[in-house]
Design a protein around this motif. Structure first.
Motif, PDB file in Angstrom:
ATOM      1  N   VAL A 374       0.866  -1.177   0.000  1.00  0.00           N
ATOM      2  CA  VAL A 374       0.000   0.000   0.000  1.00  0.00           C
ATOM      3  C   VAL A 374       0.904   1.230   0.000  1.00  0.00           C
ATOM      4  N   SER A 386      -2.196   1.297   7.513  1.00  0.00           N
ATOM      5  CA  SER A 386      -2.305   2.639   6.940  1.00  0.00           C
ATOM      6  C   SER A 386      -3.077   2.588   5.623  1.00  0.00           C
ATOM      7  N   ARG A 387      -3.910   3.573   5.422  1.00  0.00           N
ATOM      8  CA  ARG A 387      -4.755   3.614   4.224  1.00  0.00           C
ATOM      9  C   ARG A 387      -4.027   4.322   3.086  1.00  0.00           C
ATOM     10  N   GLU A 389      -2.971   3.588  -1.525  1.00  0.00           N
ATOM     11  CA  GLU A 389      -3.321   2.945  -2.796  1.00  0.00           C
ATOM     12  C   GLU A 389      -2.631   1.591  -2.922  1.00  0.00           C
ATOM     13  N   GLU A 425      -8.122   1.976  -3.301  1.00  0.00           N
ATOM     14  CA  GLU A 425      -7.664   2.375  -1.981  1.00  0.00           C
ATOM     15  C   GLU A 425      -7.874   1.225  -1.010  1.00  0.00           C
ATOM     16  N   GLY A 426      -6.887   0.983  -0.150  1.00  0.00           N
ATOM     17  CA  GLY A 426      -7.018  -0.115   0.792  1.00  0.00           C
ATOM     18  C   GLY A 426      -5.985  -0.059   1.884  1.00  0.00           C
ATOM     19  N   THR A 427      -5.971  -1.094   2.718  1.00  0.00           N
ATOM     20  CA  THR A 427      -4.985  -1.252   3.769  1.00  0.00           C
ATOM     21  C   THR A 427      -4.439  -2.675   3.707  1.00  0.00           C
ATOM     22  N   TRP A 435      -7.136  -5.223   2.255  1.00  0.00           N
ATOM     23  CA  TRP A 435      -8.534  -4.883   2.516  1.00  0.00           C
ATOM     24  C   TRP A 435      -8.914  -3.695   1.632  1.00  0.00           C
ATOM     25  N   HIS A 437     -11.040  -0.566   0.217  1.00  0.00           N
ATOM     26  CA  HIS A 437     -11.874   0.498   0.782  1.00  0.00           C
ATOM     27  C   HIS A 437     -12.597   1.310  -0.281  1.00  0.00           C
ATOM     28  N   THR A 440      -9.711   5.191  -5.913  1.00  0.00           N
ATOM     29  CA  THR A 440      -9.096   6.505  -5.767  1.00  0.00           C
ATOM     30  C   THR A 440      -9.528   7.436  -6.897  1.00  0.00           C
TER      31      THR A 440
END
Length: 544
Positions: A374, A386-387, A389, A425-427, A435, A437, A440
């Motif tokens: 990410v 942390s969130r 790309e 976008e993910g973590t 994961w 989310h 983007t």
């Protein structure tokens, strides 16, 4: 070139630590997926059931001989290595034969969805500079409409009986050609296909892949199908072979291992028909997109009523969640392995529940041979939790595309150094599970399809009633998201339900059934930036 040396691994770590890519200098998909299995004249390659229910079987030898004839015929027509050839066909033997024949020649296949309308076909055939197209009678009117706008397109091959003037007859071409052809010795880095994918702005981008891409699929494919191949494995997917999920994830990965594939065209997915097909044709391994699984969930007792016996199910397109995973295990009799990838970088992340349980809501983790992370906006790797790309590490990984066709800027923008940005976008957690989310950008994901708003908006603006248009994705229980169009009408037109239907049909007929706006809202004004661009984020999330 796969995980076949790990027939019964004890852990994911064992596979990951021991696996290394072995990419040969020379590699040709036709040799790997057809020629090497054709020495056995009885080895089954394809079962095809047509619309009337008639069933025919093809061996690898028969596929090879038909592909050899087509390669010779195309060569006589002037198709050479590097030339692009469109394939506008549903799941049927001619589709698979065309792919093998083009790879044998060293030509570049251009898979085009059977559901594409004339505008969608026009752009892709024009941008790729295709010199030939192979199609059926159903797609003839679309090609008739646009052929005059395609100066590079000089060969049209008709697979159905009754070729019209200007078309070459598939049957006649093959009947005149030799069934012997020496497959071209291509480098692993030589191109094999272009598959177009939608982006946020502008027209779709053609992802150009090399022959070695198939090798890059193997770790994910074998693990998501619980270490296929196994005795009696037989594969099928309702996904169109024009998409990388249908073409690579099922047809070519299965043929790489010499497994039979079922071909059947769904005009509209029917869960009971799917259950019946899987039972009658002894399907053991399948790729079922989330939308197909949700349709099947609506019909109780499918396995008990139809008696299918699956060994593995892979799904991809959107996260399934704990409830759907639990339903799948109970209703299908198998633990579903989710997978995540893109047209440009496919079969990269996923699960193998034979080795470890899935974490519901997670997309899984990078399959052996692949590395994911990410990133922040500057391309730095973020710590767990942390969130940012989701991105894929390129060096040494054969699954990456070569570049976007005729789009150097798009290729540059896809990468941050050695990392390909997904646009998602993910973590990532401490164990490496990813994961999702959200996007983007403004790309819409509906029923597993990636849909670019710009292409839809271009068609909306061609409608005589529309002054300004914007397309966004809105949540939908069955498809994940659907396209919603916001329209400002010209002064002489008034909003009405009839006009909504007219606009929807206009886009559906010009582009594709999955791209038309299932929701339409007429508004007085669209939110614009100071430079006049539509602010889609405000349309997706209007202020309270």
């Amino acid at each position: 070139m796969g995980l076949t040396e790990f027939r019964d691994p004890s852990s994911w770590k064992e596979v990951r630590d021991r696996f290394r890519w072995n990419i040969p200098e020379y590699f040709n998909i036709a040799s790997a997926c057809c020629d090497r299995h054709a020495s056995d004249p009885t080895r089954l390659a394809l079962i095809y059931e047509n619309d009337s229910g008639a069933v025919e079987s093809w061996t690898f030898r028969q596929i090879q001989q038909a592909a050899n004839r087509l390669s010779n015929a195309l060569n006589e027509l002037g198709v050479r290595a590097g030339d692009r050839v469109g394939i506008v066909l549903p799941q049927r033997p001619e589709t698979a034969i065309a792919h093998i024949a083009l790879y044998k020649l060293g030509a570049i296949a251009l898979p085009l969805a059977n559901l594409f309308g004339p505008e969608a076909l026009r752009y892709r055939l024009s941008d790729s500079g295709a010199i030939a197209v192979i199609a059926d009678a159903e797609n003839r009117p679309k090609l008739d409409e646009i052929s005059g706008d395609l100066p590079d397109l000089r060969i049209r091959i008709q697979v159905d009986p009754g070729a019209h003037p200007g078309e070459e007859s598939w049957t006649e071409l093959l009947s005149r050609a030799s069934d012997e052809f020496m497959t071209r010795s291509t480098f692993a880095e030589d191109p094999c296909w272009i598959i177009y994918t939608s982006g946020t702005t502008g027209n779709p981008k053609g992802a150009l892949h090399a022959h070695r891409v198939l090798v890059g699929h193997m770790t994910g494919w074998e693990m998501s199908h619980d270490f296929a191949p196994k005795p009696a494995d037989r594969t099928w997917t309702p996904a169109d072979w024009a998409w990388i999920g249908g073409l690579a994830n099922i047809l070519l990965c299965s043929w790489y291992h010499g497994l039979p594939v079922l071909a059947y065209r769904f005009r509209k997915f029917d869960p009971e028909q799917a259950a019946d097909l899987m039972a009658r044709h002894s399907i053991r391994n399948t790729f079922l997109p989330p939308t197909a699984l949700k349709f099947m969930r609506q019909v109780p007792g499918l396995r008990e009523r139809y008696g299918f016996d699956l060994r593995s199910v892979m799904s991809a397109g959107e996260p399934l969640g704990a409830e759907m995973l639990a339903w799948g295990e109970e209703a299908l009799g198998v633990k579903i392995n989710e997978m995540y990838g893109q047209t440009e970088v496919n079969y990269f992340v996923g699960n193998c529940q034979r080795l470890e349980p899935a974490r519901p809501g997670s997309m899984g983790r990078a399959y052996p041979g692949h590395t994911a992370a990410v990133l922040d906006g500057e391309g730095n790797i973020l710590p767990p939790g942390s969130r940012g790309e989701i991105a894929f590490h390129r060096p040494g990984d054969p699954v990456f595309f070569l570049r976007y066709w005729n789009n150097e800027e798009g290729t540059r923008n896809k990468f941050s150094g050695d990392w390909a940005r997904s646009g998602d976008e993910g973590t990532m957690d401490e164990a490496g599970f990813l994961w999702f989310h959200g996007r983007t950008d403004d790309v819409i994901t509906s029923a597993g399809y990636r849909i670019g708003p710009a292409e839809i908006e271009e068609q909306l603006l061609k409608h005589p009633a529309v002054a300004v248009a914007a397309a966004v994705g809105v949540p939908d229980e069955l498809r994940g998201h659907v396209v919603k169009a916001f329209l400002k009408l010209k002064p002489e037109f008034q909003p009405s339900e009839a006009l909504k239907g007219e606009v929807q049909a206009f886009v559906r007929d010009r582009l594709a059934a999955h791209e038309y706006p299932r929701q339409v809202e007429f508004i007085e004004d669209l939110p614009l930036t100071t430079t006049g661009k539509v602010m889609r984020r405000i349309l997706r999330n209007p202020p309270a």
